[in-house]
Scaffold this active site. Structure first.
Site, short mmCIF file in Angstrom:
data_model
loop_
_atom_site.label_atom_id
_atom_site.label_comp_id
_atom_site.label_asym_id
_atom_site.label_seq_id
_atom_site.Cartn_x
_atom_site.Cartn_y
_atom_site.Cartn_z
N LYS A 189 0.88 -1.34 -0.01
CA LYS A 189 -0.12 -0.05 0.04
C LYS A 189 0.91 1.24 -0.18
O LYS A 189 1.53 1.60 1.09
CB LYS A 189 -1.03 -0.14 1.26
CG LYS A 189 -2.03 0.75 1.14
CD LYS A 189 -2.23 2.23 0.82
CE LYS A 189 -1.65 3.04 1.93
NZ LYS A 189 -1.55 4.39 1.41
N GLU A 264 9.76 1.71 10.75
CA GLU A 264 10.73 2.53 10.42
C GLU A 264 10.29 4.20 10.45
O GLU A 264 9.37 4.44 9.48
CB GLU A 264 11.47 2.53 8.91
CG GLU A 264 11.92 1.22 8.88
CD GLU A 264 13.42 1.34 9.50
OE1 GLU A 264 13.82 2.30 10.07
OE2 GLU A 264 14.05 0.25 9.63
N CYS A 298 14.26 11.25 6.39
CA CYS A 298 14.08 10.61 7.83
C CYS A 298 15.45 11.11 8.54
O CYS A 298 15.55 11.28 9.57
CB CYS A 298 13.64 9.32 7.68
SG CYS A 298 14.66 8.32 6.76
N GLU A 396 9.67 16.81 14.52
CA GLU A 396 10.40 16.51 13.20
C GLU A 396 9.47 17.64 12.37
O GLU A 396 8.31 17.40 12.01
CB GLU A 396 9.99 15.09 12.60
CG GLU A 396 10.70 14.68 11.43
CD GLU A 396 10.41 13.34 10.72
OE1 GLU A 396 9.16 12.95 10.93
OE2 GLU A 396 11.29 12.87 10.55
P1 NAD Z 1 2.53 8.76 7.22
O1 NAD Z 1 2.77 8.06 8.28
O2 NAD Z 1 1.53 9.89 6.90
O3 NAD Z 1 2.13 7.67 5.90
C1 NAD Z 1 2.85 6.41 5.64
C2 NAD Z 1 1.86 5.44 5.22
O4 NAD Z 1 1.13 5.10 6.16
C3 NAD Z 1 1.07 5.98 3.87
O5 NAD Z 1 1.08 5.02 2.60
C4 NAD Z 1 -0.28 6.30 4.52
O6 NAD Z 1 -1.35 5.96 3.32
C5 NAD Z 1 -0.15 4.96 5.57
N1 NAD Z 1 -1.16 5.19 6.60
C6 NAD Z 1 -1.70 6.33 7.36
N2 NAD Z 1 -2.45 6.04 8.32
C7 NAD Z 1 -2.40 4.60 8.38
C8 NAD Z 1 -3.51 3.83 9.23
N3 NAD Z 1 -4.08 4.31 10.11
N4 NAD Z 1 -3.09 2.42 8.93
C9 NAD Z 1 -2.48 1.98 7.87
N5 NAD Z 1 -1.73 2.87 6.96
C10 NAD Z 1 -1.91 4.04 7.30
O7 NAD Z 1 4.06 9.29 6.68
P2 NAD Z 1 4.42 10.20 5.35
O8 NAD Z 1 4.08 11.56 5.87
O9 NAD Z 1 4.03 9.47 4.20
O10 NAD Z 1 6.12 10.16 5.46
C11 NAD Z 1 6.77 10.93 6.19
C12 NAD Z 1 7.43 10.24 7.41
O11 NAD Z 1 7.97 8.89 7.10
C13 NAD Z 1 8.22 11.09 8.11
O12 NAD Z 1 7.95 10.96 9.47
C14 NAD Z 1 9.60 10.26 8.13
O13 NAD Z 1 10.65 10.48 8.92
C15 NAD Z 1 9.27 9.07 7.80
N6 NAD Z 1 10.23 8.13 7.21
C16 NAD Z 1 10.91 7.16 7.93
C17 NAD Z 1 12.06 6.36 7.42
C18 NAD Z 1 12.65 5.57 8.15
O14 NAD Z 1 13.49 4.78 7.75
N7 NAD Z 1 12.89 5.72 9.51
C19 NAD Z 1 12.20 6.74 5.99
C20 NAD Z 1 11.53 7.46 5.45
C21 NAD Z 1 10.49 8.38 5.93
#
Ligand code: NAD
Length: 504
Positions: A189, A264, A298, A396
Site C-alpha cells: 500500500k 521505520e 528521515c 520533526e
Molecule cells: P505517514 O505516516 O503519513 O504515511 C505513511 C504511510 O502510512 C502512507 O502510505 C499512509 O497512507 C499510511 N497510513 C496512514 N495512516 C494509516 C493507518 N491508520 N493504517 C495503515 N496505514 C496508514 O508518513 P508520510 O508523511 O508518508 O512520510 C513521512 C514520514 O516518514 C516522516 O516522519 C519520516 O521521518 C518517515 N520516514 C522514516 C524513514 C525511516 O526509515 N525511519 C524513512 C522515510 C520516511
C-alpha cells in the site's frame, strides 16, 4: 497490461494515464469506482487520477498473495526465484530514466537525486538475490551423540508493506526486494501522495513474468486501504515506514491479529561539529544532509550543534550556501531544491518557521524566485540561536529547515543530542579519534556516521531506536529478523531419556 507514458521527459509533454491497482497479475479499478487526484507539487495541478482502494481490494490482493504463496512462489526452487529477482533489477535499470522522471514529477524531488535513488532501487534486488543465495542458511547445534538440532529459515507468508511519499520508489524496493527474495508474497500500500512510480514497479514485475499474485499493489488512503491491510487476518506481518504517530496506530491495530511488525519512523538527527573538525567537509555534509531530498529525509541532520569556537565562521559559510542553493523545477537537472510534496506539508513547514521566530530564533532564509510561486517551495532555512528545548528542535519538521545550536563541551552536546524523543541517525565531526568513537557510542541513535555524510552499505542495519522505530531493515537483519521465521528442528540420534509417566 502496460500503462502508457509518453517517452519524453519535458514536464509539459509528459502524459500519465489513470493509475489502477495491480492485483493477481492484472491492473484493475476499484469496486467502488472511486478515484483521487494526484497533484503535481510544482504547479499544484492534477497529474492524473488514481484508483482508491478499500477492504475489498485488500481482500482480493491478500487472497491472490496467499494463493501464489501456496501454489507458486512458496514452492519454487531458490535458483529459479532468483532469476526473477535479478530480472526485476535489470528491467528497473532499463527504465531508470522514466522512473526517475516520474518520481521527480510526482514528489518534487530533484531529478539528479531521483536518478541515483532509482539506480539504488535496482541494486536492492541484486543485493538480496546474492544474500539469499549465499547467507540465508540455518545453524546446526550438535548435542554430543544424542541430538542434532538445526534451524531453517522459512518465509513468513503474505506480508503487508506500507510506505511513505518522501523517497517512494527506493523505500518500496527496500521492502519488496527482501520480502520477495526470501520467498514471501506481497501486498503493497503506497503513499497516496506519490502513487506514480510504484505502478512502474508493478509493470516491471509484470514484464519480469512473476507468477500472478506474488506482488500486488492496492492504492488508497491510509485509514481505508492501509488500515484494512493491517487488520487482515491472513497478513502475517506489516513492514511500515512513515510518521511515528501513524506507526503507533498501526502497532495497536496489528495487535488484534498478532502481527509481526517492523517500524521505520521519524527522526530529528543531530550533526555535531567539534572545533578540531575538518570544517570544510563538515559544512558540505551538514548542508547536503538537510537540503538534499528537499529536507524531506528521515535521516536529515535537522539539528546542527556547533562548538562555540567555530560557530560564527561555520554559520557564515552556511548562510553563503543557503544564498547559493538553486531552487527550481524538479525535472531540471540543475535544481538542488524542489517543491515540497503538498501544500499542506508546505504550510506545516512554514508554521514551524513562524514558531521558531516566536521561540526566539533568528531565521535566515534563501529566497523563492517569483517564477516559482505556484509550487510548494520553502526556501532553505537556518534557525539560528536555537536551543535544544525549543519545539523547533524537538519536532520533526521534515523540510529544508535546520536548527543551529551552540555548545561548549562534549558531555553537554551528548546530553542535548539525546534530549529528544527520536533516535534515528547522528553525525559526528572531529579529528580526535577517541572522541569520535566516544560520542558515536554515547549518542542514542540507530546509525551514526563519524566524519562522513550519510553513505550506507546495503549490508548495514538501517533503523532507529526510541520513537524512531522498532527493528532494522537492510542486510541480513531484514532477512533473518523480519522476512523469515527460524524453525528449530530437533533430531534424536539415539534413545535419550523419556520419563515414563503412568507406567507400572
Ligand atoms: P505517514 O505516516 O503519513 O504515511 C505513511 C504511510 O502510512 C502512507 O502510505 C499512509 O497512507 C499510511 N497510513 C496512514 N495512516 C494509516 C493507518 N491508520 N493504517 C495503515 N496505514 C496508514 O508518513 P508520510 O508523511 O508518508 O512520510 C513521512 C514520514 O516518514 C516522516 O516522519 C519520516 O521521518 C518517515 N520516514 C522514516 C524513514 C525511516 O526509515 N525511519 C524513512 C522515510 C520516511
Amino acid at each position: 497490461m502496460e500503462q502508457q507514458t509518453k517517452r519524453t521527459w519535458n514536464r509539459e509533454e509528459i502524459q500519465v494515464d489513470t493509475i489502477q491497482h495491480y492485483i493477481n497479475g492484472t491492473f484493475v479499478s476499484s469496486h467502488s469506482g472511486e478515484m483521487f487526484s494526484n497533484i503535481d507539487p510544482f504547479k499544484n495541478e492534477p497529474i492524473n487520477e488514481v484508483a482508491s482502494g478499500d477492504e475489498r481490494e485488500v481482500e482480493q490482493a491478500v487472497e491472490a498473495a496467499r494463493h501464489a504463496m501456496k501454489n507458486a512462489w512458496g514452492t519454487m526452487k531458490v535458483e529459479e526465484r532468483m532469476v526473477y529477482i535479478n530480472r526485476i533489477a535489470d528491467l528497473i535499470d532499463e527504465e531508470i530514466e522514466e522512473i526517475a522522471h516520474l518520481e521527480a514529477l510526482d514528489t518534487g524531488l530533484p531529478i539528479s537525486q531521483t536518478k541515483k535513488m532509482t539506480a539504488r532501487a535496482a541494486e536492492n534486488f541484486r543485493f538480496y538475490a546474492r544474500m539469499v543465495q549465499s547467507v540465508l542458511h540455518g545453524e546446526s547445534f550438535p548435542v554430543d551423540d544424542t541430538f542434532l538440532n538445526y534451524t531453517v529459515y522459512k518465509p513468513i507468508g503474505v506480508v503487508g508493506l506500507i510506505t511513505p511519499w518522501n523517497a517512494p520508489f527506493m523505500l518500496e524496493t527496500w521492502k519488496v526486494a527482501p520480502a520477495l527474495a526470501t520467498g514471501n508474497t506481497v501486498v503493497l500500500k503506497p503513499a497516496e501522495l506519490s502513487p506514480l512510480t510504484v505502478n512502474k514497479l508493478a509493470e516491471v514485475i509484470d514484464r519480469a513474468g512473476l507468477p500472478a499474485g506474488v506482488f500486488n499493489v492496492v492504492h488508497g488512503y491510509g485509514e481505508t486501504a492501509g488500515a484494512a491491510l493491517v487488520a487482515h487476518k491472513d497478513v502475517a506481518a506489516i513492514s511500515f515506514t512513515g510518521e511515528t504517530t501513524t506507526g503507533t496506530t498501526i502497532l495497536k491495530n496489528a495487535a488484534d491479529t498478532l502481527k509481526k511488525t517492523s517500524m521505520e519512523l521519524g527522526g530529528k538527527s543531530p550533526l555535531i561539529v567539534f572545533d578540531d573538525a575538518d570544517v570544510d567537509r563538515a559544512l558540505d555534509a551538514a548542508v547536503w544532509g538537510i537540503f538534499s531530498f528537499n529536507g524531506e529525509r528521515c535521516t536529515a541532520n535537522s539539528r546542527v550543534f556547533l562548538h562555540k569556537n567555530i560557530r560564527d565562521s561555520f554559520i557564515a559559510a552556511m548562510k553563503e550556501r543557503v544564498d547559493n542553493l538553486t531552487l527550481g523545477d524538479s525535472m531540471d537537472s540543475s535544481t538542488q531544491l524542489g517543491p515540497l510534496i503538498s501544500k499542506d506539508h508546505m504550510n506545516k513547514v512554514n508554521s514551524y518557521i513562524e514558531l521558531a521566530k516566536e521561540e526566539g530564533c533568528e531565521v535566515y532564509q534563501g529566497a523563492v524566485p517569483t517564477h516559482l510561486q505556484e509550487g510548494n517551495f520553502v526556501p532553505p532555512t537556518l534557525l539560528l540561536n536555537a536551543e535544544n528545548h525549543m519545539r523547533v528542535c524537538q519536532d520533526e519538521i521534515f523540510g529544508p529547515v535546520v536548527a543551529v545550536i551552540e555548545f561548549e563541551d562534549e558531555q553537554e552536546v551528548i546530553d542535548a543530542a539525546n534530549d529528544v524523543e527520536y533516535g534515528l541517525a547522528g553525525y559526528v565531526w572531529t579529528r580526535d579519534i577517541q572522541r569520535g568513537h566516544r560520542v558515536a557510542q554515547a549518542v542514542d541513535a540507530g546509525m551514526i556516521w563519524v566524519n562522513a555524510q550519510n553513505v550506507r552499505d546495503l549490508r548495514i542495519p538501517f533503523g532507529g531506536m526510541k520513537a524512531s522505530g522498532i527493528g532494522r531493515e537492510g542486510g541480513h537483519y531484514a532477512m533473518f529478523e523480519f522476512y523469515t521465521e527460524p524453525k528449530a528442528i530437533h533430531i534424536a540420534l539415539g534413545d535419550h531419556h523419556i520419563p515414563q509417566f503412568g507406567k507400572k
